[in-house]
Design an enzyme around this catalytic site. Sequence first.
Site, mmCIF file in Angstrom:
data_model
loop_
_atom_site.group_PDB
_atom_site.id
_atom_site.type_symbol
_atom_site.label_atom_id
_atom_site.label_comp_id
_atom_site.label_asym_id
_atom_site.label_seq_id
_atom_site.Cartn_x
_atom_site.Cartn_y
_atom_site.Cartn_z
ATOM 1 N N HIS A 160 -48.283 17.974 -45.126
ATOM 2 C CA HIS A 160 -47.244 17.783 -44.120
ATOM 3 C C HIS A 160 -47.003 19.133 -43.470
ATOM 4 O O HIS A 160 -46.670 20.100 -44.133
ATOM 5 C CB HIS A 160 -45.959 17.262 -44.763
ATOM 6 N N CYS A 161 -47.216 19.202 -42.182
ATOM 7 C CA CYS A 161 -47.104 20.487 -41.497
ATOM 8 C C CYS A 161 -45.795 20.551 -40.707
ATOM 9 O O CYS A 161 -45.654 19.851 -39.713
ATOM 10 C CB CYS A 161 -48.281 20.676 -40.550
ATOM 11 N N PRO A 162 -44.846 21.369 -41.114
ATOM 12 C CA PRO A 162 -43.605 21.458 -40.350
ATOM 13 C C PRO A 162 -43.794 22.107 -38.982
ATOM 14 O O PRO A 162 -43.050 21.805 -38.056
ATOM 15 C CB PRO A 162 -42.691 22.307 -41.242
ATOM 16 N N GLY A 204 -44.672 19.338 -36.990
ATOM 17 C CA GLY A 204 -43.642 18.306 -37.038
ATOM 18 C C GLY A 204 -44.163 16.947 -37.428
ATOM 19 O O GLY A 204 -43.628 15.922 -37.006
ATOM 20 N N ASN A 205 -45.230 16.901 -38.221
ATOM 21 C CA ASN A 205 -45.814 15.612 -38.577
ATOM 22 C C ASN A 205 -46.697 15.808 -39.803
ATOM 23 O O ASN A 205 -47.038 16.934 -40.167
ATOM 24 C CB ASN A 205 -46.669 15.109 -37.398
#
Lengths: 491, 170
Positions: A189-191, A194-195
Amino acid sequence: MHLGESMRECEYSQISTRSSTPMETPYKSRTPKRKKWEAFPGRNKFYCDGRIMMAKQTGVFYLTLVLILVTCGLFFTFDCQFLAQELSPIIPVIGGALFLFVLGTLLRTSFSDPGVLPRATPDEAADLERQIDVANGSTGYRPPPRTKEVVINGQTVKLKYCFTCKIFRPPRASHCSLCDNCVERFDHHCPWVGNCVGRRNYRFFYMFILSLSFLTIFIFAFVITHIILNSRRQGFLVALKDSPASVLEVVVCFFSVWSIVGLSGFHTYLISSNQTTNEDIKGSWSSKRGKDNYNPYSYGNIFTNCCAALCGPLPPSLIDRRGFVEADAPQLAPPTNGIIMYGATQSQQSQMAAATPLLPQQSSEPVIITSSPENGTSLPTRASLTLGGPCTSFPLGQPTPPTSTPSLSCHEAADMLPIHGHTLNHTHPLQEQAAHHHYLTPEEVPSPPGMLHCGSPLGHSHTVQASFYNPASQDSLHEDSVRGLVKLSSV
Amino acid sequence: MKGFFPTSTDGNMATEFHNLQELRHSASLANKVFIQRDYSEGTTCRFQTKFPSELESRIERTLFEDTVKTLNNFYAEAEKIGGQSYLEGCLACATAYLIFLCMETRYEKVLKKIAKYIQEQNEKIYAPRGLLITDPIERGMRVIEISIYEDRGSSGSSSGSSSVSDSTAR
C-alpha cells in the site's frame, strides 16, 4: 410454520441492500437504485460516480502531486529559458514530455482499481463454511483459522482464509488493512500514491517511479548546469541569488533522487524475478528458507518476467463499481442447525437471534453472539468468548488451547517484517500514526475479537482469555472490519 | 481506465433472469453449487473440473466437464502472454493508454465471448435441467455458481433439505 414465516421475512430482509430491515421493505420501490460503489464494503473513496477509486487517506498523495508540480513548474519557468538559449531548445521539450508521462502514470496508479477482490456473497460464504465443517468432522471445537495447501509448479503454497472477505485468498493475494480489501497480487500500500499497488496498477506504478527517477535526474542535472554556466559569468553567489528557485529545485531533487532511484532499482529487481514486495520482505521464495524453495511464478528468465509484468494482459476490474446494486438477487435460506458462522452480518445475526430460541441449547457451550456491522454502525451486545483462534496457519482440524495463542501470535508477527527499514509495527491502533510516510506491508486483519494484535509492542502479557470483548480496545476506524462470531450450540 | 463491466452483457443476463424469474414462480431455488478455482497452475484463471455430487442427478458428467473445460480455455486465451498481448501492451503504453478509450482490451473481448457462451449453455443445456450458471466475473472470478432450481409442485425441497441435513448429520 412460525419459523418458516420468520425465516421468509428475514430472507427478504437479507436480500435487500445492506442497511435495510423488514420495516424498510415496503419502501424499497421508492428508493432510487444505488450504484455498487456507494455500497462498497471496503474503506475506499470514490469520485466521479465511481470512475476514480482511491484509499481513504489521500493527504500524502496531494503532497506528491504538489512536489512534482511545483518543482517542474519552477524548472520550466526559471531554468528552461536559459537552457533553451544556451544549450538546446530540445531540453524543455524532453522535460515536458517526461513531466506529462510522470503525471499520467501517477494519476493512473492512484485512480485505478488495484485488483480488489469482491467479498464473498452470503451463499458462497455459507458453502465454504459447510465444506470446512465437513472437513473438520464433529470435534466440537471451533478450529483455528483455515488454510488450504496448493501445489503450484511443484512448490507448496498455503492459501489463507480471509475473515473479512470470507474467501480463501488466491495465491499472491493479500488483505490490505488500510483499505480493508483483499487485493490480487498485492505488492504494497503506497501512501505516496494514495492507493494499493496490486495486479492491475503495478505496471503504472513501476512506470511512474521509473519516469520520475529520470525526471528527477534530468531536472537535477540541468539545474546544476544552469547554475554552473551562470556562475562562470557572474560568480557563484550572484548566480544563486539570480535564480533562488534553482536552489529549491536542487534540494528537492537531491533528496528525491536517492529514494526514487533506489526504489526503481528495487522494483526492477522484483519485476525481473517476478516477486511482489510482500513476498520479498517475507522471504517467501528465498533459498534461506529451504533448499528446495523457489519461486513458482517466475518464468525462468528475466526478459519473460519483465514482459509478463509490464506488457501482459490487463485484467478488468472485478468490482463493477458503476453497476447498480441488485436488490432482488435470489438467495438461499441460510442453514440454521448447528452451523458455526463467522462474520455474520447484522441482518444474519438478527435472523440467528430469532432462530436461536427454537434450537435446543446444550449447556456445555455458551452461545456467543457478537456482530460485524458493515456500515460503521455501533456494535450491539456482547457475550463471553470462548476460543479466539489466532490467525496463524494451522493445519485444519487441530484444536488450539487458548493458552498457546500468544506464542503463535508472536510467530505470525515474526513472519511479517517491517518494510524498508522503517520501524513500523502493523497493528491497528498505531497504524494511523505510522501510516503517513511509510510504505506498509500488507497484513492480515487480525482474527476474531478478543485476540490481541500480532506484533504489538505491548506484548501479549494480557493474553487472550475467555473475557468480555471490549470494543474500546479496537481502533474505532476499523469498526467496519470487526468480524462477529455466531456460534450455535448444537455442534 | 474502464472499471466497469460492459453493460451489454448485463442486458443479456437481465433478459435471461427475466425468463428465469418467470420460471422461478413455478420453480424455487433449492441449492447452489460453487465450483472453486484450481490454483495448481499458478494464478491464471482455471476452475476445478471435479464433478460436484449435488449435480449427479441433474446433468451428465460429460456435459458439465465440457462446459468447465471450455471456460478454462477461454480464460487461458484471455490471459495468454505472447506476441499479441505484448503488442497491445506496448501500443497502449506508447499512446499513454488513451487507446483504450476507443478500443477494448483483448481480455474484455474474451470476457464478452465467455458471457455469450454461458448464456448459450444456459439456454440449451442447463435451464432445461433446472440449472443456471452464473458468470464467474459476477462473483469476482472466484467461483462458478450453479443454481439448482426445484419445481415447487414436486417433492418440495428434496435436494434442499438433503443439503441441510448433510450439515446436521454430524
